[in-house]
Design a protein around this motif. Structure first.
Motif, PDB file in Angstrom:
ATOM      1  N   ARG A 198       0.854  -1.184   0.000  1.00 23.87           N
ATOM      2  CA  ARG A 198       0.000   0.000   0.000  1.00 23.87           C
ATOM      3  C   ARG A 198       0.893   1.239   0.000  1.00 23.87           C
ATOM      4  NH1 ARG A 198      -3.380   0.244   5.116  1.00 23.87           N
ATOM      5  NH2 ARG A 198      -4.371  -1.594   4.183  1.00 23.87           N
ATOM      6  N   ASP A 199       0.748   2.048  -1.007  1.00 25.41           N
ATOM      7  CA  ASP A 199       1.554   3.267  -1.132  1.00 25.41           C
ATOM      8  C   ASP A 199       3.052   2.960  -1.087  1.00 25.41           C
ATOM      9  OD1 ASP A 199      -0.794   4.793  -1.215  1.00 25.41           O
ATOM     10  OD2 ASP A 199      -0.864   4.953   0.983  1.00 25.41           O
ATOM     11  N   GLY A 200       3.428   1.849  -1.744  1.00 27.06           N
ATOM     12  CA  GLY A 200       4.838   1.494  -1.826  1.00 27.06           C
ATOM     13  C   GLY A 200       5.401   0.847  -0.582  1.00 27.06           C
ATOM     14  N   GLU A 201       4.550   0.542   0.397  1.00 24.60           N
ATOM     15  CA  GLU A 201       5.005  -0.054   1.653  1.00 24.60           C
ATOM     16  C   GLU A 201       4.376  -1.430   1.843  1.00 24.60           C
ATOM     17  OE1 GLU A 201       5.086   1.048   6.464  1.00 24.60           O
ATOM     18  OE2 GLU A 201       4.048   2.343   5.021  1.00 24.60           O
ATOM     19  N   ALA A 202       5.161  -2.421   2.310  1.00 27.59           N
ATOM     20  CA  ALA A 202       4.658  -3.765   2.584  1.00 27.59           C
ATOM     21  C   ALA A 202       4.114  -3.815   4.009  1.00 27.59           C
ATOM     22  CB  ALA A 202       5.758  -4.802   2.405  1.00 27.59           C
ATOM     23  N   LEU A 203       2.841  -4.182   4.135  1.00 26.92           N
ATOM     24  CA  LEU A 203       2.178  -4.190   5.443  1.00 26.92           C
ATOM     25  C   LEU A 203       1.641  -5.582   5.763  1.00 26.92           C
ATOM     26  CD1 LEU A 203       0.080  -0.909   4.981  1.00 26.92           C
ATOM     27  CD2 LEU A 203       2.277  -1.131   6.163  1.00 26.92           C
ATOM     28  N   PRO A 204       1.949  -6.096   6.966  1.00 28.91           N
ATOM     29  CA  PRO A 204       1.447  -7.434   7.342  1.00 28.91           C
ATOM     30  C   PRO A 204       0.100  -7.351   8.073  1.00 28.91           C
ATOM     31  CG  PRO A 204       3.076  -6.708   8.940  1.00 28.91           C
ATOM     32  CD  PRO A 204       2.934  -5.586   7.943  1.00 28.91           C
ATOM     33  N   TYR A 205      -0.791  -8.309   7.767  1.00 27.47           N
ATOM     34  CA  TYR A 205      -2.086  -8.399   8.435  1.00 27.47           C
ATOM     35  C   TYR A 205      -2.394  -9.860   8.735  1.00 27.47           C
ATOM     36  CZ  TYR A 205      -3.028  -3.557   7.048  1.00 27.47           C
ATOM     37  OH  TYR A 205      -2.967  -2.200   6.894  1.00 27.47           O
ATOM     38  N   THR A 206      -3.247 -10.051   9.732  1.00 31.98           N
ATOM     39  CA  THR A 206      -3.774 -11.392  10.008  1.00 31.98           C
ATOM     40  C   THR A 206      -5.261 -11.383   9.686  1.00 31.98           C
ATOM     41  OG1 THR A 206      -2.161 -11.811  11.765  1.00 31.98           O
ATOM     42  CG2 THR A 206      -4.145 -13.180  11.742  1.00 31.98           C
ATOM     43  N   VAL A 207      -5.646 -12.209   8.725  1.00 31.21           N
ATOM     44  CA  VAL A 207      -7.039 -12.271   8.286  1.00 31.21           C
ATOM     45  C   VAL A 207      -7.616 -13.632   8.660  1.00 31.21           C
ATOM     46  CG1 VAL A 207      -8.618 -12.100   6.333  1.00 31.21           C
ATOM     47  CG2 VAL A 207      -6.503 -10.755   6.344  1.00 31.21           C
ATOM     48  N   HIS A 208      -8.725 -13.622   9.395  1.00 29.77           N
ATOM     49  CA  HIS A 208      -9.396 -14.885   9.736  1.00 29.77           C
ATOM     50  C   HIS A 208     -10.444 -15.178   8.669  1.00 29.77           C
ATOM     51  CE1 HIS A 208     -10.453 -18.146  12.505  1.00 29.77           C
ATOM     52  NE2 HIS A 208     -11.694 -17.973  12.047  1.00 29.77           N
ATOM     53  N   THR A 209     -10.239 -16.257   7.946  1.00 31.35           N
ATOM     54  CA  THR A 209     -11.113 -16.563   6.810  1.00 31.35           C
ATOM     55  C   THR A 209     -12.503 -16.997   7.259  1.00 31.35           C
ATOM     56  OG1 THR A 209     -10.389 -18.870   6.740  1.00 31.35           O
ATOM     57  CG2 THR A 209      -9.163 -17.298   5.398  1.00 31.35           C
ATOM     58  N   MET A 210     -13.465 -16.735   6.390  1.00 32.37           N
ATOM     59  CA  MET A 210     -14.825 -17.226   6.580  1.00 32.37           C
ATOM     60  C   MET A 210     -14.964 -18.548   5.826  1.00 32.37           C
ATOM     61  SD  MET A 210     -16.749 -13.568   5.885  1.00 32.37           S
ATOM     62  CE  MET A 210     -15.959 -13.379   4.291  1.00 32.37           C
ATOM     63  N   MET A 211     -16.062 -19.252   6.068  1.00 33.35           N
ATOM     64  CA  MET A 211     -16.288 -20.517   5.360  1.00 33.35           C
ATOM     65  C   MET A 211     -17.540 -20.401   4.512  1.00 33.35           C
ATOM     66  SD  MET A 211     -16.308 -24.465   6.737  1.00 33.35           S
ATOM     67  CE  MET A 211     -17.817 -24.368   7.697  1.00 33.35           C
ATOM     68  N   ALA A 212     -17.397 -20.619   3.203  1.00 29.89           N
ATOM     69  CA  ALA A 212     -18.532 -20.585   2.288  1.00 29.89           C
ATOM     70  C   ALA A 212     -19.411 -21.811   2.508  1.00 29.89           C
ATOM     71  CB  ALA A 212     -18.035 -20.541   0.846  1.00 29.89           C
ATOM     72  N   ALA A 213     -20.594 -21.803   1.909  1.00 30.44           N
ATOM     73  CA  ALA A 213     -21.535 -22.923   2.080  1.00 30.44           C
ATOM     74  C   ALA A 213     -20.942 -24.241   1.621  1.00 30.44           C
ATOM     75  CB  ALA A 213     -22.827 -22.629   1.324  1.00 30.44           C
TER      76      ALA A 213
END
Length: 373
Positions: A191-206
């Motif tokens: 984002r804007d030339g910068e590497a940013l780490p995130y933790t995303v908890h996935t959802m479960m589809a049907a």
């Protein structure tokens, strides 16, 4: 034509499976009385080398009828404790030979998957894929839940990696996320030339697949060429792809116990035929190599699923024959004809229940498609 293409493709998968049983039976000295593509009334047949080769009316399924495989039923009717059998019949050979015959069908499907993936790796194919820049799903479709937004991702972010795996296009994102429902993913975005780490908890589809609530940018779609491999690296690639498909299929079965919608996850014959036919029609419409790759990849997935299903130690399936044959060979445990009949009934009930669930899912699927049209 879609249905016809699908039936031909499914018939090929079944032929491979039954041919595995046929070859093993002949090698083990068991006579194969009939080999049929399709079920029900026989349309065409020819007797060749002691086997009646058949094409039957119902174009789903098939069988390899071996001499004496139903001898236990007659022994049960006669009140016998053992199964009398001739030397060239199923129960006339050693238990390990019976186990080998049972394994050969599913193993043929697994081998087919390796070959199919290897051919794809050697030939390569052209495909279209969106870039790895994302838009949050709730902005594109108001009211849609987005785990990515909850984690802090923004529209316009470019996903660089997920769980340490580099991402080059949106297909990579979808593939990785789908394999990890209801899990934390380490996502790195630019984002804007910068590497940013995130933790995303996935959802479960049907259907049990993972999702994070992002969509691709239509304007980022570009034509790509899949990498081609030389012969031996392609074989290794085929083995790896088969192993990955095996792991994903096993994980998918596990998701049935975590709340995945069974009717969405388990496909019946009608849906499989339609999907196969659609893959053939659309794939070859885009070019020979693309069509061949799509067909082989899809049939490889079905072949691995068929391997896993048939290896389950359920009576009526190959796994039931394997289980009882190994128990007899290793521990000397021989199931009486009367108990074999009872166990067969249990297996039939389980399969019938699964078939009903799959057909209900197919009906819901086609009803939804008709409604959407």
């Amino acid at each position: 034509m879609t249905v016809i293409y699908g039936l031909i493709a499914l018939g090929g998968i079944i032929f491979v499976h039954e041919m595995g049983h046929f070859i093993a039976a002949r090698l083990c000295g068991v006579r194969v009385e009939a080999f049929s593509l399709g079920m029900g009334p026989v349309l065409l047949h020819k007797n060749w080398r002691g086997t009646d080769w058949r094409l039957s009316l119902i174009p789903i399924g098939g069988y390899c009828a071996m001499k004496g495989e139903q001898d236990f039923a007659k022994a049960s009717d006669d009140g016998l404790d053992d199964i009398p059998a001739e030397a060239d019949s199923m129960f006339g050979v050693r238990p390990l030979a019976r186990a080998a015959i049972g394994v050969a069908g599913p193993l043929a499907n697994l081998l087919f998957a390796v070959i199919a993936y290897s051919v794809v790796a050697m030939t390569g194919y052209t495909y279209y894929a969106a870039g790895n820049q994302i838009r949050l799903a709730h902005e594109a479709y108001p009211g849609t839940e987005s785990a990515a937004a909850a984690a802090g991702l923004r529209s316009g972010d470019t996903i660089l990696s997920i769980n340490g795996q580099p991402v080059t296009d949106f297909a990579d994102i979808a593939s990785i996320v789908a394999r990890h429902p209801d899990e934390d993913l380490a996502v790195v975005v630019e984002r804007d030339g910068e590497a940013l780490p995130y933790t995303v908890h996935t959802m479960m589809a049907a259907n049990g697949a993972g999702k994070i609530g992002v969509v691709s940018l239509p304007e980022s779609v570009v034509r790509r060429e899949a990498r081609r491999y030389a012969f031996f690296p392609a074989i290794w690639q085929g083995i790896k792809e088969t192993g990955m498909t095996f792991a994903l299929t096993a994980k998918g079965i596990g998701l049935l116990f975590k709340g995945a919608n069974v009717s969405e996850t388990v496909s019946g014959p009608a849906r499989i035929v339609t999907m196969l036919g659609g893959t053939v029609k659309d794939g070859f419409g885009a070019g020979f190599r693309t069509g061949l790759a799509a067909l082989l990849q899809f049939t490889a997935v079905i072949s691995v699923s068929l391997f896993m299903m048939n290896m389950l130690p359920v009576p009526v399936l190959d796994g039931g024959l394997i289980f009882f044959s190994l128990a007899e060979a290793i521990f000397g445990i021989s199931v009486s004809p009367k108990w074999r009949i009872r166990i067969q009934y249990i297996g039939l009930v389980l399969l019938a229940a699964l078939f009903v669930v799959a057909m209900a899912g197919d009906i819901t699927y086609f009803a939804r498609m008709f409604h959407e049209k």
